[in-house]
Design a protein around this motif. Structure first.
Motif, PDB file in Angstrom:
ATOM      1  N   ALA A  89     -83.424 -95.740   5.019  1.00 36.56           N
ATOM      2  CA  ALA A  89     -84.221 -97.294   5.033  1.00 36.56           C
ATOM      3  C   ALA A  89     -84.517 -98.148   3.947  1.00 36.56           C
ATOM      4  CB  ALA A  89     -84.056 -97.194   6.561  1.00 36.56           C
ATOM      5  N   SER A 113     -83.017 -99.404   0.996  1.00 34.84           N
ATOM      6  CA  SER A 113     -82.428-100.293   1.757  1.00 34.84           C
ATOM      7  C   SER A 113     -83.316-101.798   2.280  1.00 34.84           C
ATOM      8  CB  SER A 113     -81.559 -99.685   2.337  1.00 34.84           C
ATOM      9  OG  SER A 113     -80.478 -98.688   2.340  1.00 34.84           O
ATOM     10  N   ALA A 114     -84.222-102.006   2.865  1.00 34.10           N
ATOM     11  CA  ALA A 114     -84.037-103.123   3.721  1.00 34.10           C
ATOM     12  C   ALA A 114     -85.679-103.661   3.511  1.00 34.10           C
ATOM     13  CB  ALA A 114     -83.716-102.915   5.043  1.00 34.10           C
ATOM     14  N   ALA A 115     -86.017-104.342   2.672  1.00 31.88           N
ATOM     15  CA  ALA A 115     -86.848-105.393   2.758  1.00 31.88           C
ATOM     16  C   ALA A 115     -87.586-105.136   3.951  1.00 31.88           C
ATOM     17  CB  ALA A 115     -86.738-106.405   2.343  1.00 31.88           C
ATOM     18  N   THR A 116     -86.975-105.658   5.289  1.00 34.84           N
ATOM     19  CA  THR A 116     -87.911-105.433   6.821  1.00 34.84           C
ATOM     20  C   THR A 116     -88.640-104.199   7.310  1.00 34.84           C
ATOM     21  OG1 THR A 116     -85.663-104.528   7.290  1.00 34.84           O
ATOM     22  CG2 THR A 116     -86.789-107.095   7.580  1.00 34.84           C
ATOM     23  N   PHE A 117     -88.100-102.788   6.987  1.00 36.62           N
ATOM     24  CA  PHE A 117     -88.415-101.839   6.620  1.00 36.62           C
ATOM     25  C   PHE A 117     -89.208-100.813   5.935  1.00 36.62           C
ATOM     26  CE2 PHE A 117     -87.791 -97.069   6.687  1.00 36.62           C
ATOM     27  CZ  PHE A 117     -87.700 -96.523   8.263  1.00 36.62           C
ATOM     28  N   LEU A 129     -89.074-105.179  -0.644  1.00 36.89           N
ATOM     29  CA  LEU A 129     -88.405-103.721  -1.353  1.00 36.89           C
ATOM     30  C   LEU A 129     -88.251-103.063  -2.193  1.00 36.89           C
ATOM     31  CD1 LEU A 129     -84.937-102.214  -0.423  1.00 36.89           C
ATOM     32  CD2 LEU A 129     -83.913-104.411  -1.209  1.00 36.89           C
ATOM     33  N   ASP A 143     -88.973 -96.553  12.556  1.00 34.26           N
ATOM     34  CA  ASP A 143     -88.038 -96.756  12.781  1.00 34.26           C
ATOM     35  C   ASP A 143     -87.055 -95.300  13.318  1.00 34.26           C
ATOM     36  OD1 ASP A 143     -85.146 -97.486  14.784  1.00 34.26           O
ATOM     37  OD2 ASP A 143     -86.232 -99.344  15.091  1.00 34.26           O
TER      38      ASP A 143
END
Lengths: 329, 329, 329
Positions: free
Chosen positions: B28, B31-35, B44, B167
């Motif tokens: 993650a 893979s994900a800018a948010t994470f 990212l 998370d």
């Protein structure tokens, strides 16, 4: 029972390039920012099928990694345009269950929702898979079969984009909403041979980890003895082939249903044909076609193969996919 | 002797997409800018192994184009996060040399540093290769063997990111730092068959030009008679496979060592297993696992094959890779 | 007769990554934003050959989908730098026609122009193809053969970028304009074997739909019995191979001519050699080399194969391509 799936993914222009390079997609709406912006988008959007495969991929470890078969889809919707830079997450809910009469397998119905980084629902769909019972001796659970629509009602889609500057020449076809008739069949002519590297690269792009697609050594002991191509690869290639004859039906609005009616393997050549199942009005400038998209392999799609006299799918038919697409009037 | 290498490269989201599509990477954090942004990154980031392959690729024409063998790695560090839009360059320094007893070959030790567009050091590592002596008759140079650490001391890494919003569900695992024990072995289960097109596309992505990977015609006359897969492809696939069991150990911090213990060819299926070699504290929210990552081909990784009774690597063992990874507490 | 072609395309960093990964391109000018900006560009540009393939691809459904053969190119120009985010469209004009003596086929000459989103001409070229007459019995049209230049006059290119900070080491070569002599031949040494997946992915990236490249099932009944590799794939691989010896001749300025002198199939290994045909001054800091780029397959490019004693192209010669490239003084 709600399942939050792993690995949020930020989709990028890199994904757009790879999707095009792996599927042969040529719709102007998903190829050119200029064309998309002239027709109601805020920039170059992600093809809804690419977003679908990404969300589907997230569900595999939790839903179908060990499933016996992927049986069908229904009620697929794409309420939100997705753009490069958006991050997709997915949540699934088990909405039905039914034990098969053999007592060893059952069918699980799941609704999956994909969200963007703001928590807005970007897409949702139902699929059902056949799974082995954990313990064949345990009693059958009470069957709960969800009430699924035969097809998505286009009036419920709230489609709001105006195709105000649709350029037939740039889009690749002079045929608009009014030119298609219900019952009409369209031969998409061209064929696309799929290589192992291609379907593997596509399936990893979607972070779909189902081992049947990747593990040639392990698959030697399987029913087919080799790697099986992810059904979503077939959907996207057939949809890209449908550009020949349906270039203006660029935007997939809803998935009514879909069945992977036969396996595809590397070296097979995919052809496709479509049938116009229904038509609907969306707005002054846009209509919708309900289309059956059929993929066949290693045969002339102009024969429009679907089912044999016994009612079963004919040999070489790989996909029977039912969807709504927007098309300018 | 310092060597500035050719072809600076601006890494982009296109590289991120291709890296994912070619390796199956699912962490993650990459893979994900948010994470990533929720856990200490400014967007990212580029996977450290992708940056490593890019920098390694630059060194090939100057260091290893005609090397007999790539013998090992040590002291690999990744002090700076790399983002799309950053431009990587590389400089190498020969830090050691030793003639082999046969008088025909020798070992050259090189430290390579990768820099971003601001001249900041983004990564560095030592590797050593076996090369032919230019003139076998010339006298042996004085041996200079660099003093290399058995492993990178995590205390020297200055790891400063807080995993403040990790998370588990999105990351794909409930297992955190405290759940792993030294000596524990982990079977990563899944297999990935590598096609010629895949390893060639990956190796060109990194601008690695070693001809053994690309020239089937020329390789007919070689020891193996066919193209050899770049060892970095094996590292990245094995690391991606390690997601099964080590999903939270997303961030490679340091390379302690690594040996390509056997060749991989197209058509082979890569499996992997890991062993927890050590653990270390990094901060209140982050720990580090020292992991041995072993790639095997065409065999069950659950057998944890490594060495035979003779102490040599067992048949089918392709990679023995020793690294530190960050993992949330 | 003017033809506006379908599917405008927004080119992105994803396309840059894929082009590099599929061709092996290593020119610093098209790899690193830093290098490009130091030498007259406004950011990382798209390689002119990538733009060429994209524009060429758009013309295929209208010009050459059913052509018997792609006979040649002339007068290719690249007046505008293209950057990620730019959208390319294409318009072609039939500029000549000639019936062949067999009365069944003829040659059609077409000038194609590519434009960016502002309507500025980004590139243009002439090509001619052999096509079947729709009705062999119809009378021959009056022959109109366009007056095509033997080569593009570099003085007409208005090349304005200063190579003011060209770094030989980063570019990969110490050889500049003054180091090349007319008549000199250069062996590019390395070979690149092309897989089905690779040429298919590249050709779809360019949205080139010619079925001979994709349809293994349909091609069984063709002259070769298998898929044929798009000639543009050969051009780009040969050009990427020419980095060995011509690393500083990074920027393709003009296409003087080009012939696909033999077919390439998956599994073939491409090698290349070049000949310096001419030299020209562009500015204080930049010169131009007129280069013949020859691709051969499955043979030593150091033999410099071109034509046999009969004047015909020698066996295994796949490409004879004549272009101008800019090179720092």
């Amino acid at each position: 029972m709600e399942i939050r799936h792993a690995t949020p993914l930020t989709v990028t222009t890199g994904d757009i390039s790879l999707y095009r390079a792996l599927t042969g997609s040529r719709h102007a709406l998903f190829s050119a920012a200029t064309f998309a912006e002239a027709n109601g988008y805020d920039g170059l959007p992600i093809d809804p099928l690419l977003a679908f495969h990404v969300v589907f991929g997230k569900t595999v470890p939790d839903i179908s990694l060990n499933a016996v078969a992927n049986l069908g889809y229904a009620d697929g919707r794409f309420p939100l345009a997705i753009y490069p830079g958006d991050t997709l997450t997915a949540i699934s809910e088990v909405i039905g269950i039914k034990e098969n009469s053999n007592g060893k397998t059952g069918v699980v119905y799941v609704r999956t929702r994909g969200f963007n980084q703001d928590g807005l629902e970007a897409l949702s769909y139902v699929r059902w898979v056949m799974v082995n019972k954990r313990d064949a001796a345990s009693p059958a659970p009470e069957a709960q079969i969800p009430d699924l629509p035969d097809n998505v009602d286009p009036a419920t889609l709230n489609f709001s984009r105006a195709y105000s500057a649709w350029d037939n020449t740039l889009a690749g076809s002079a045929h608009r909403f009014g030119d298609y008739e219900i019952g009409e069949k369209i031969n998409h002519v061209d064929g696309m041979t799929v290589e192992e590297a291609e379907h593997q690269i596509a399936t990893r792009l979607y972070q779909n980890t189902a081992k049947v697609h990747f593990d040639a050594h392990g698959q030697k002991a399987s029913r087919f003895g080799k790697r099986l191509i992810y059904g979503g690869v077939v959907i996207s290639i057939a949809r890209a082939l449908s550009f020949n004859g349906l270039a203006n039906a660029a935007e997939l609005l809803a998935i009514n249903g879909g069945t992977h009616t036969g396996p595809l393997f590397a070296g097979d050549t995919v052809y496709a044909w479509s049938e116009v199942l229904d038509k609907a009005e969306l707005s002054d400038s846009v209509g919708a076609l309900r289309l059956r998209l059929v993929a066949v392999k290693d045969q002339d799609p102009g024969a429009f193969a679907l089912r044999g006299e016994d009612g079963k799918y004919a040999p070489g038919v790989c996909l029977d996919f039912d969807y709504w697409a927007a098309i300018p009037k």
